[in-house]
Design a protein around this motif. Structure first.
Motif, PDB file in Angstrom:
ATOM      1  N   LEU A  60       0.823  -1.201   0.000  1.00 35.09           N
ATOM      2  CA  LEU A  60       0.000   0.000   0.000  1.00 35.09           C
ATOM      3  C   LEU A  60       0.860   1.255   0.000  1.00 35.09           C
ATOM      4  O   LEU A  60       1.987   1.253   0.478  1.00 35.09           O
ATOM      5  N   GLN A  61       0.297   2.302  -0.594  1.00 38.50           N
ATOM      6  CA  GLN A  61       0.933   3.618  -0.592  1.00 38.50           C
ATOM      7  C   GLN A  61      -0.084   4.656  -0.151  1.00 38.50           C
ATOM      8  O   GLN A  61      -1.236   4.626  -0.566  1.00 38.50           O
ATOM      9  N   SER A  62       0.393   5.585   0.673  1.00 38.32           N
ATOM     10  CA  SER A  62      -0.389   6.735   1.093  1.00 38.32           C
ATOM     11  C   SER A  62       0.415   7.962   0.673  1.00 38.32           C
ATOM     12  O   SER A  62       1.558   8.138   1.102  1.00 38.32           O
ATOM     13  N   ARG A  63      -0.170   8.806  -0.181  1.00 34.44           N
ATOM     14  CA  ARG A  63       0.541   9.966  -0.711  1.00 34.44           C
ATOM     15  C   ARG A  63      -0.126  11.251  -0.233  1.00 34.44           C
ATOM     16  O   ARG A  63      -1.345  11.367  -0.259  1.00 34.44           O
ATOM     17  N   THR A  64       0.707  12.197   0.177  1.00 36.92           N
ATOM     18  CA  THR A  64       0.208  13.490   0.644  1.00 36.92           C
ATOM     19  C   THR A  64       1.047  14.601   0.042  1.00 36.92           C
ATOM     20  O   THR A  64       2.279  14.533   0.054  1.00 36.92           O
ATOM     21  N   PHE A  65       0.377  15.623  -0.460  1.00 35.19           N
ATOM     22  CA  PHE A  65       1.019  16.737  -1.149  1.00 35.19           C
ATOM     23  C   PHE A  65       1.008  17.978  -0.249  1.00 35.19           C
ATOM     24  O   PHE A  65      -0.013  18.308   0.350  1.00 35.19           O
ATOM     25  N   PHE A  66       2.155  18.627  -0.158  1.00 29.97           N
ATOM     26  CA  PHE A  66       2.282  19.886   0.575  1.00 29.97           C
ATOM     27  C   PHE A  66       2.766  20.971  -0.368  1.00 29.97           C
ATOM     28  O   PHE A  66       3.776  20.798  -1.058  1.00 29.97           O
ATOM     29  N   LEU A  67       2.057  22.098  -0.388  1.00 30.00           N
ATOM     30  CA  LEU A  67       2.537  23.260  -1.127  1.00 30.00           C
ATOM     31  C   LEU A  67       3.756  23.832  -0.425  1.00 30.00           C
ATOM     32  O   LEU A  67       3.882  23.730   0.803  1.00 30.00           O
ATOM     33  N   ASN A  68       4.630  24.447  -1.187  1.00 33.06           N
ATOM     34  CA  ASN A  68       5.821  25.055  -0.608  1.00 33.06           C
ATOM     35  C   ASN A  68       5.459  26.030   0.512  1.00 33.06           C
ATOM     36  O   ASN A  68       6.133  26.088   1.544  1.00 33.06           O
ATOM     37  N   SER A  69       4.374  26.770   0.347  1.00 32.01           N
ATOM     38  CA  SER A  69       3.966  27.763   1.344  1.00 32.01           C
ATOM     39  C   SER A  69       3.538  27.128   2.667  1.00 32.01           C
ATOM     40  O   SER A  69       3.504  27.800   3.698  1.00 32.01           O
ATOM     41  N   GLN A  70       3.252  25.820   2.669  1.00 32.58           N
ATOM     42  CA  GLN A  70       2.855  25.119   3.890  1.00 32.58           C
ATOM     43  C   GLN A  70       4.045  24.555   4.660  1.00 32.58           C
ATOM     44  O   GLN A  70       3.883  24.116   5.793  1.00 32.58           O
ATOM     45  N   LEU A  71       5.207  24.560   4.055  1.00 32.71           N
ATOM     46  CA  LEU A  71       6.370  23.923   4.658  1.00 32.71           C
ATOM     47  C   LEU A  71       7.106  24.858   5.606  1.00 32.71           C
ATOM     48  O   LEU A  71       7.169  26.069   5.364  1.00 32.71           O
ATOM     49  N   PRO A  72       7.692  24.306   6.673  1.00 28.72           N
ATOM     50  CA  PRO A  72       8.448  25.139   7.610  1.00 28.72           C
ATOM     51  C   PRO A  72       9.768  25.591   6.996  1.00 28.72           C
ATOM     52  O   PRO A  72      10.337  24.924   6.134  1.00 28.72           O
ATOM     53  N   SER A  73      10.246  26.749   7.440  1.00 28.05           N
ATOM     54  CA  SER A  73      11.562  27.242   7.004  1.00 28.05           C
ATOM     55  C   SER A  73      12.552  27.002   8.123  1.00 28.05           C
ATOM     56  O   SER A  73      12.216  27.162   9.293  1.00 28.05           O
ATOM     57  N   PRO A  74      13.787  26.671   7.850  1.00 27.76           N
ATOM     58  CA  PRO A  74      14.339  26.448   6.513  1.00 27.76           C
ATOM     59  C   PRO A  74      14.204  25.002   6.047  1.00 27.76           C
ATOM     60  O   PRO A  74      14.346  24.736   4.861  1.00 27.76           O
ATOM     61  N   ASP A  75      13.919  24.056   6.951  1.00 30.69           N
ATOM     62  CA  ASP A  75      13.938  22.641   6.576  1.00 30.69           C
ATOM     63  C   ASP A  75      12.781  21.864   7.192  1.00 30.69           C
ATOM     64  O   ASP A  75      12.387  22.120   8.324  1.00 30.69           O
ATOM     65  N   VAL A  76      12.298  20.879   6.440  1.00 29.64           N
ATOM     66  CA  VAL A  76      11.423  19.847   6.983  1.00 29.64           C
ATOM     67  C   VAL A  76      12.344  18.750   7.504  1.00 29.64           C
ATOM     68  O   VAL A  76      13.257  18.318   6.801  1.00 29.64           O
ATOM     69  N   LYS A  77      12.130  18.306   8.726  1.00 30.56           N
ATOM     70  CA  LYS A  77      12.996  17.283   9.326  1.00 30.56           C
ATOM     71  C   LYS A  77      12.267  15.989   9.676  1.00 30.56           C
ATOM     72  O   LYS A  77      12.899  14.986   9.956  1.00 30.56           O
ATOM     73  N   GLU A  78      10.937  16.022   9.696  1.00 30.25           N
ATOM     74  CA  GLU A  78      10.180  14.834  10.088  1.00 30.25           C
ATOM     75  C   GLU A  78       8.823  14.839   9.396  1.00 30.25           C
ATOM     76  O   GLU A  78       8.313  15.889   9.001  1.00 30.25           O
ATOM     77  N   ALA A  79       8.286  13.641   9.246  1.00 31.36           N
ATOM     78  CA  ALA A  79       6.930  13.471   8.722  1.00 31.36           C
ATOM     79  C   ALA A  79       6.280  12.326   9.476  1.00 31.36           C
ATOM     80  O   ALA A  79       6.965  11.418   9.966  1.00 31.36           O
ATOM     81  N   GLY A  80       4.973  12.379   9.587  1.00 28.76           N
ATOM     82  CA  GLY A  80       4.250  11.319  10.266  1.00 28.76           C
ATOM     83  C   GLY A  80       2.902  11.095   9.614  1.00 28.76           C
ATOM     84  O   GLY A  80       2.305  12.027   9.074  1.00 28.76           O
ATOM     85  N   TRP A  81       2.450   9.845   9.649  1.00 29.02           N
ATOM     86  CA  TRP A  81       1.153   9.479   9.095  1.00 29.02           C
ATOM     87  C   TRP A  81       0.248   9.089  10.253  1.00 29.02           C
ATOM     88  O   TRP A  81       0.652   8.368  11.165  1.00 29.02           O
ATOM     89  N   PHE A  82      -0.993   9.584  10.194  1.00 23.73           N
ATOM     90  CA  PHE A  82      -1.924   9.468  11.317  1.00 23.73           C
ATOM     91  C   PHE A  82      -3.226   8.806  10.906  1.00 23.73           C
ATOM     92  O   PHE A  82      -3.685   8.949   9.777  1.00 23.73           O
ATOM     93  N   MET A  83      -3.838   8.112  11.868  1.00 21.41           N
ATOM     94  CA  MET A  83      -5.190   7.594  11.684  1.00 21.41           C
ATOM     95  C   MET A  83      -6.080   8.222  12.754  1.00 21.41           C
ATOM     96  O   MET A  83      -5.587   8.701  13.782  1.00 21.41           O
ATOM     97  N   ASN A  84      -7.374   8.232  12.466  1.00 20.08           N
ATOM     98  CA  ASN A  84      -8.353   8.838  13.389  1.00 20.08           C
ATOM     99  C   ASN A  84      -7.947  10.261  13.742  1.00 20.08           C
ATOM    100  O   ASN A  84      -7.974  10.659  14.908  1.00 20.08           O
ATOM    101  N   ALA A  85      -7.565  11.020  12.733  1.00 17.03           N
ATOM    102  CA  ALA A  85      -7.025  12.362  12.949  1.00 17.03           C
ATOM    103  C   ALA A  85      -7.906  13.416  12.285  1.00 17.03           C
ATOM    104  O   ALA A  85      -8.850  13.109  11.569  1.00 17.03           O
ATOM    105  N   SER A  86      -7.549  14.662  12.539  1.00 18.89           N
ATOM    106  CA  SER A  86      -8.176  15.798  11.858  1.00 18.89           C
ATOM    107  C   SER A  86      -7.050  16.694  11.346  1.00 18.89           C
ATOM    108  O   SER A  86      -5.872  16.377  11.496  1.00 18.89           O
ATOM    109  N   ALA A  87      -7.421  17.825  10.780  1.00 15.26           N
ATOM    110  CA  ALA A  87      -6.426  18.736  10.218  1.00 15.26           C
ATOM    111  C   ALA A  87      -5.620  19.468  11.296  1.00 15.26           C
ATOM    112  O   ALA A  87      -4.562  20.034  10.994  1.00 15.26           O
ATOM    113  N   ALA A  88      -6.072  19.448  12.528  1.00 12.23           N
ATOM    114  CA  ALA A  88      -5.356  20.127  13.605  1.00 12.23           C
ATOM    115  C   ALA A  88      -4.102  19.346  14.000  1.00 12.23           C
ATOM    116  O   ALA A  88      -4.106  18.116  14.019  1.00 12.23           O
TER     117      ALA A  88
END
Length: 121
Positions: A60-88
């Motif tokens: 299985l694959q789960s793909r998520t797209f982030f616009l550049n404007s949504q990314l932290p400066s200067p670097d993204v260092k971690e990512a996580g995938w969640f279940m039973n979650a909301s946008a908060a």
């Protein structure tokens, strides 16, 4: 006790259930080593709903797209995938955390979680 083996149909069903439960991906700036006991990202800065789900049998694959404007400066260092979650930020159940370094420039970011559900041999 009798030996029990989950057959391919069972593996396929397990993969489908897992994939249907993953609903959000978050990114952050945390640099703490990933650990099995973690329940959230270390320093979450943005979260988006899963964009695309792909399943081929028990892969299985789960793909998520982030616009550049949504990314932290200067670097993204971690990512996580969640279940039973909301946008908060900082809610839901973290099922996978990944550490990497993506320097924010002008590019957008596509994160892909790929899992294979298989029998432990």
């Amino acid at each position: 006790m009798a030996t029990q083996v989950l057959n391919q149909n069972g593996l396929d069903r397990a993969a489908a259930i897992i994939l249907s439960d993953i609903d959000y991906c978050g990114v952050g700036t945390g640099t703490t080593d990933a650990a099995i006991a973690q329940t959230q990202l270390v320093a979450e800065t943005a979260r988006n709903a899963v964009t695309t789900e792909i399943r081929d049998s028990n892969v299985l694959q789960s793909r998520t797209f982030f616009l550049n404007s949504q990314l932290p400066s200067p670097d993204v260092k971690e990512a996580g995938w969640f279940m039973n979650a909301s946008a908060a930020a900082n809610n839901g159940s973290l099922i996978c955390r990944s550490q990497f370094s993506f320097t924010k420039g002008t590019q957008d970011l596509l994160l892909i979680l790929e899992l294979t559900v298989q029998e432990d041999t």
